[in-house]
Scaffold this motif. Structure first.
Motif, PDB file in Angstrom:
ATOM      1  N   ILE A 156      47.513  47.045  44.962  1.00  0.00           N
ATOM      2  CA  ILE A 156      46.994  46.759  46.295  1.00  0.00           C
ATOM      3  C   ILE A 156      47.156  45.297  46.676  1.00  0.00           C
ATOM      4  O   ILE A 156      47.512  44.985  47.820  1.00  0.00           O
ATOM      5  CB  ILE A 156      45.511  47.197  46.417  1.00  0.00           C
ATOM      6  N   ASN A 157      46.927  44.383  45.736  1.00  0.00           N
ATOM      7  CA  ASN A 157      47.034  42.970  46.097  1.00  0.00           C
ATOM      8  C   ASN A 157      48.484  42.553  46.301  1.00  0.00           C
ATOM      9  O   ASN A 157      48.777  41.691  47.135  1.00  0.00           O
ATOM     10  CB  ASN A 157      46.367  42.104  45.023  1.00  0.00           C
ATOM     11  N   GLY A 158      49.392  43.167  45.546  1.00  0.00           N
ATOM     12  CA  GLY A 158      50.802  42.930  45.804  1.00  0.00           C
ATOM     13  C   GLY A 158      51.220  43.484  47.148  1.00  0.00           C
ATOM     14  O   GLY A 158      51.993  42.866  47.890  1.00  0.00           O
ATOM     15  N   VAL A 159      50.697  44.673  47.488  1.00  0.00           N
ATOM     16  CA  VAL A 159      51.007  45.288  48.779  1.00  0.00           C
ATOM     17  C   VAL A 159      50.502  44.401  49.921  1.00  0.00           C
ATOM     18  O   VAL A 159      51.215  44.175  50.917  1.00  0.00           O
ATOM     19  CB  VAL A 159      50.384  46.692  48.878  1.00  0.00           C
ATOM     20  N   LEU A 160      49.279  43.891  49.790  1.00  0.00           N
ATOM     21  CA  LEU A 160      48.729  43.049  50.851  1.00  0.00           C
ATOM     22  C   LEU A 160      49.503  41.740  50.984  1.00  0.00           C
ATOM     23  O   LEU A 160      49.688  41.226  52.094  1.00  0.00           O
ATOM     24  CB  LEU A 160      47.251  42.748  50.564  1.00  0.00           C
ATOM     25  N   SER A 161      49.954  41.188  49.864  1.00  0.00           N
ATOM     26  CA  SER A 161      50.676  39.912  49.901  1.00  0.00           C
ATOM     27  C   SER A 161      52.098  40.065  50.415  1.00  0.00           C
ATOM     28  O   SER A 161      52.645  39.146  51.030  1.00  0.00           O
ATOM     29  CB  SER A 161      50.701  39.295  48.493  1.00  0.00           C
ATOM     30  N   ALA A 304      48.870  40.271  39.209  1.00  0.00           N
ATOM     31  CA  ALA A 304      49.501  41.200  40.152  1.00  0.00           C
ATOM     32  C   ALA A 304      50.179  40.457  41.295  1.00  0.00           C
ATOM     33  O   ALA A 304      51.299  40.795  41.705  1.00  0.00           O
ATOM     34  CB  ALA A 304      48.456  42.171  40.705  1.00  0.00           C
ATOM     35  N   VAL A 305      49.506  39.429  41.817  1.00  0.00           N
ATOM     36  CA  VAL A 305      50.087  38.670  42.926  1.00  0.00           C
ATOM     37  C   VAL A 305      51.269  37.830  42.458  1.00  0.00           C
ATOM     38  O   VAL A 305      52.305  37.741  43.136  1.00  0.00           O
ATOM     39  CB  VAL A 305      49.016  37.769  43.580  1.00  0.00           C
TER      40      VAL A 305
END
Length: 365
Positions: A156-161, A304-305
């Motif tokens: 999710i954090n990769g998707v948001l970034s 993750a980011v």
């Protein structure tokens, strides 16, 4: 500051909330996180802050306003009644604190408070070696760490970034607009999770959420794989004469899949671990247990980011197949190990964890 706040906030909310709405109150933390994420994306847009050097300075200055607000409000917030009863043994202050947080105090809450008062002054925080010395606490720690790892491995954090990049890879023509829509959907998902958590239960929402996330990850991967092929713009068929996927429909599939993904992850994987972890540890182990789970959360968040872009470049267009696999394993882990904590006391949850740990081999927990 953010790490300490994420631990203390969830402990505080779990201790001041009535049992009947404890899950919903805990999920409000996720609602605020989703709202803050959307606001930060909006404020980072050049159309709002501008492209001059003043814009990014204002962007980093605005959070100080919320920090100042919290500094003021915290001085007017009474200490939690459970803390005053179990750690301080202060009868009058504990009852006064309970009445401050309630319009009317129920008999069940009074009984719980009386039980804490009977142990007044006896409950002391466990050390880390003591936390690992009991099988039921080791199981609780495994659940807390596992839920936070599963949350971050959802991507999710990769998707948001990297949301605009992901949408572009799937053939979406307006990735920035789709990214904003993701932010709105995340807020709606968090609100939906808060409304359902005390009705359906934490465990049901968790395994159901991971299962849906698994499916949406595979669908997103499929849209990226098909968008990656050579397409013939003169036809609307799904396959061309060579049998390869057409990319004209992949943008729609990507948007629906990722919006569903964002909605479900906000309703379940992004919010429920905070609620469950605050409930599965007894008073004496709560601070240490949440600190370990919280450290796991932020460690995997950072990883993750940092590595999403590298992983995406290495695996593209198969990145979301990896995330889908992680979600399937998280689904299995929740089904096997996570107990239902809805409307249960700390003693009931501890008893269930002890029974579950006793069923496992001594080498496991």
């Amino acid at each position: 500051g953010v790490g300490v706040g994420s631990v203390v906030t969830n402990i505080f909310l779990s201790e001041i909330s009535p049992v009947s709405v404890r899950g919903s109150m805990g999920c409000l933390y996720g609602v605020m996180l989703s709202t803050g994420t959307l606001l930060s994306f909006l404020l980072s847009m050049p159309q709002i802050m501008g492209s001059s050097s003043l814009g990014w300075r204002l962007f980093f200055t605005l959070p100080t306003l919320t920090a100042l607000y919290q500094c003021v409000v915290v001085f007017f917030s009474p200490e939690t009644p459970i803390y005053l009863a179990s750690r301080k043994g202060n009868v009058d202050q504990a009852r006064k604190s309970l009445s401050d947080y309630r319009v009317s105090v129920s008999e069940e809450e009074l009984c719980t408070l009386e039980q804490c008062l009977e142990k007044g002054g006896e409950i002391q925080p466990l050390s880390f070696p003591e936390l690992l010395s009991q099988r039921c606490l080791r199981l609780a720690l495994f659940i807390g760490v596992g839920l936070n790892v599963g949350q971050q491995l959802s991507g999710i954090n990769g998707v948001l970034s990297y949301a605009p990049l992901i949408f572009s890879q799937a053939g979406v023509s307006v990735p920035a607009t789709a990214t904003l829509l993701c932010g709105v959907v995340r807020i709606l998902g968090a609100l939906c999770g808060a409304a359902l958590v005390d009705r359906l239960g934490r465990r049901t929402l968790m395994w159901g959420g991971f299962l849906v996330l698994c499916v949406t990850c595979f669908l997103t991967a499929g849209s990226q794989i098909c968008a990656d092929t050579i397409t013939d713009s003169s036809t609307d068929s799904i396959t061309d004469s060579n049998g390869s996927c057409q990319g004209r429909w992949t943008g729609i599939v990507a948007i629906v899949s990722i919006l569903t993904y964002c909605f479900v992850v906000s309703a379940t994987a992004s919010t429920l671990p905070w609620v469950i972890v605050a409930e599965i540890f007894p008073m004496e182990a709560r601070s240490k247990g949440l600190s370990v789970a919280n450290a796991t959360h932020w460690t995997f968040h950072t990883l993750a980011v940092l590595f999403f872009d590298s992983v995406d470049k290495a695996l593209q267009p198969y990145t979301f197949l990896l995330f889908g696999g992680f979600m399937f394993f998280s689904f299995v882990a929740v089904v096997l190990f996570v107990p239902e904590t809805k409307q249960k006391s700390v003693e009931q949850i501890a008893g269930e964890l002890k029974e579950q740990a006793d069923k496992c081999l001594p080498t496991v927990f």
